[in-house]
Design an enzyme around this catalytic site. Structure first.
Site, PDB file in Angstrom:
ATOM      1  N   ASP A   8     -56.169  -7.510  30.100  1.00  0.00           N
ATOM      2  CA  ASP A   8     -55.814  -7.792  28.712  1.00  0.00           C
ATOM      3  C   ASP A   8     -57.002  -7.370  27.844  1.00  0.00           C
ATOM      4  O   ASP A   8     -58.137  -7.800  28.080  1.00  0.00           O
ATOM      5  CB  ASP A   8     -55.526  -9.280  28.519  1.00  0.00           C
ATOM      6  CG  ASP A   8     -55.072  -9.593  27.101  1.00  0.00           C
ATOM      7  OD1 ASP A   8     -53.871  -9.452  26.814  1.00  0.00           O
ATOM      8  OD2 ASP A   8     -55.938  -9.962  26.286  1.00  0.00           O
ATOM      9  N   LEU A   9     -56.752  -6.505  26.865  1.00  0.00           N
ATOM     10  CA  LEU A   9     -57.847  -5.971  26.053  1.00  0.00           C
ATOM     11  C   LEU A   9     -58.444  -7.040  25.151  1.00  0.00           C
ATOM     12  O   LEU A   9     -57.726  -7.862  24.582  1.00  0.00           O
ATOM     13  CB  LEU A   9     -57.358  -4.799  25.204  1.00  0.00           C
ATOM     14  CG  LEU A   9     -56.866  -3.551  25.955  1.00  0.00           C
ATOM     15  CD1 LEU A   9     -56.467  -2.467  24.958  1.00  0.00           C
ATOM     16  CD2 LEU A   9     -57.921  -3.029  26.916  1.00  0.00           C
TER      17      LEU A   9
ATOM     18  N   ASP B 207     -51.152  -5.399  24.499  1.00  0.00           N
ATOM     19  CA  ASP B 207     -52.401  -4.791  24.965  1.00  0.00           C
ATOM     20  C   ASP B 207     -52.687  -5.191  26.407  1.00  0.00           C
ATOM     21  O   ASP B 207     -53.837  -5.310  26.818  1.00  0.00           O
ATOM     22  CB  ASP B 207     -53.566  -5.177  24.055  1.00  0.00           C
ATOM     23  CG  ASP B 207     -53.771  -6.687  23.966  1.00  0.00           C
ATOM     24  OD1 ASP B 207     -52.946  -7.427  24.529  1.00  0.00           O
ATOM     25  OD2 ASP B 207     -54.759  -7.111  23.348  1.00  0.00           O
TER      26      ASP B 207
END
Length: 356
Positions: free
Chosen positions: A189-190, A232
């Site tokens: 997960d960014l 994301d």
């Protein structure tokens, strides 16, 4: 007398109305027929004595001819060779005489001489005239392939979507179990993606996602698979990798390349980080659902733990620089890797504080 005149008037009025209605119906039918005959997908030719009396726009488009170019020509023009022309003639006209219709798939020849697979059908109009219809199978095949690809891949990055990734993961897990090999799932997960979106807009965010997807793809082996699961979030699996220590080298390469600065078309340079959770077959067994769920849980546990820290980022008019650090921890046998890099981009010189 008045009754006679009145009755005649009513009769004539009714006749006129019926004629108007019939004329309107004929006009509507003619328009509908014109729409069918002049469609853009199904080529049509009216043939008598194997010569083309009329051809619609679609047949010209399919075979690459200028409008009107095939009218008056022999049907031989449409076939690649005499053998095919004779074969279709023998089969087709025998079926038309017997059943009034004919259907097959055959190669035709375009204006440039290329061969093209088509769906060919015919129906009898009169005893001597026939309507032949042509559908480009090449276009249908590729349309179907495009639709299937779109259904199974993320439209932004081109990576497999969640549905395809879960199916690929199930296949990989089954193969690993049969071969007695390990498998590790990585869930990313960014971090810092939202500030990019909020400051520079969704187009900039899309560029970041594409860049991360391309970079992950470039660092994985041919027997591994990466996917964008949505938003994301990304995931990938490592075939033949049974535990954290074996996965670390590959994951560190992915982290390093994903955290490199990204130059955007708007002129900004941004850098994002990410939280990664790992789940291996040594700890969770050979269950695709359990591996993906455990990697997801590991990622969120470590991401939420990291949000208590504040990071200062100095910015200029083009973007930000962020320092990436790699940590690892373990809970319930899951490996937790966190890359901290708040990639907020701004257009005014300032110091931005981002909680991650």
């Amino acid at each position: 007398m008045l009754l006679l005149v009145g009755g005649g008037f009513v009769y004539l009025t009714c006749q006129h109305r019926r004629q108007v209605a019939a004329s309107a119906l004929a006009t509507r039918i003619a328009k509908e027929q014109a729409l069918v005959l002049n469609n853009e997908r199904v080529g049509m030719v009216r043939v008598e004595g194997r010569h083309i009396l009329w051809a619609n726009r679609a047949i010209h488009r399919i075979l690459g001819y200028d409008d009107g170019a095939v009218a008056g020509a022999s049907m031989r023009l449409l076939y690649p060779d005499d053998t095919t022309f004779d074969h279709i003639g023998a089969l087709g006209y025998e079926a038309l005489r017997r059943d009034g219709r004919f259907h097959t798939q055959v190669k035709m020849r375009t204006r440039t001489g290329n061969e093209l697979w088509v769906d060919l059908s015919a129906t009898a109009l009169t005893n001597t005239e026939f309507l032949w219809m042509v559908v480009d199978l090449h276009q249908l095949k590729h349309s179907g392939e495009r639709a299937q690809h779109q259904a199974l891949h993320d439209g932004l990055t081109g990576l497999p979507n969640r549905h395809l990734f879960e199916e690929l993961l199930r296949q990989a897990v089954a193969q690993a179990k049969r071969d007695g090999q390990g498998l590790t799932v990585c869930y990313l997960d960014l971090d810092g993606f939202k500030p990019v979106n909020d400051t520079l807009g969704h187009h900039a965010g899309d560029e970041v996602l594409r860049a991360v997807g391309d970079r992950l793809r470039s660092k994985l082996r041919s027997n591994d698979s990466a996917a964008r699961l949505g938003g994301d979030e990304f995931a990938w699996f490592l075939s033949g990798v049974a535990n954290e220590s074996e996965a670390r080298a590959v994951v560190e390469r992915c982290i390093e390349i994903a955290s490199r600065p990204i130059e955007l078309t708007c002129g900004a340079t941004v850098r994002v980080g990410g939280s990664i959770g790992l789940a291996s077959s040594d700890d969770h067994g050979y269950s695709a659902d359990r591996l993906l769920q455990a990697a997801d849980e590991a990622m969120y546990q470590h991401k939420h733990a990291g949000r208590t820290r504040d990071t200062s980022v100095e910015t200029d008019r083009l973007g930000v620089s962020a320092h990436a650090t790699l940590r690892n921890g373990a809970d319930r046998g899951d490996s937790l890797l966190d890359l901290t890099g708040p990639g907020a981009a701004v257009v005014e010189p300032d110091v931005v504080r981002v909680a991650i």
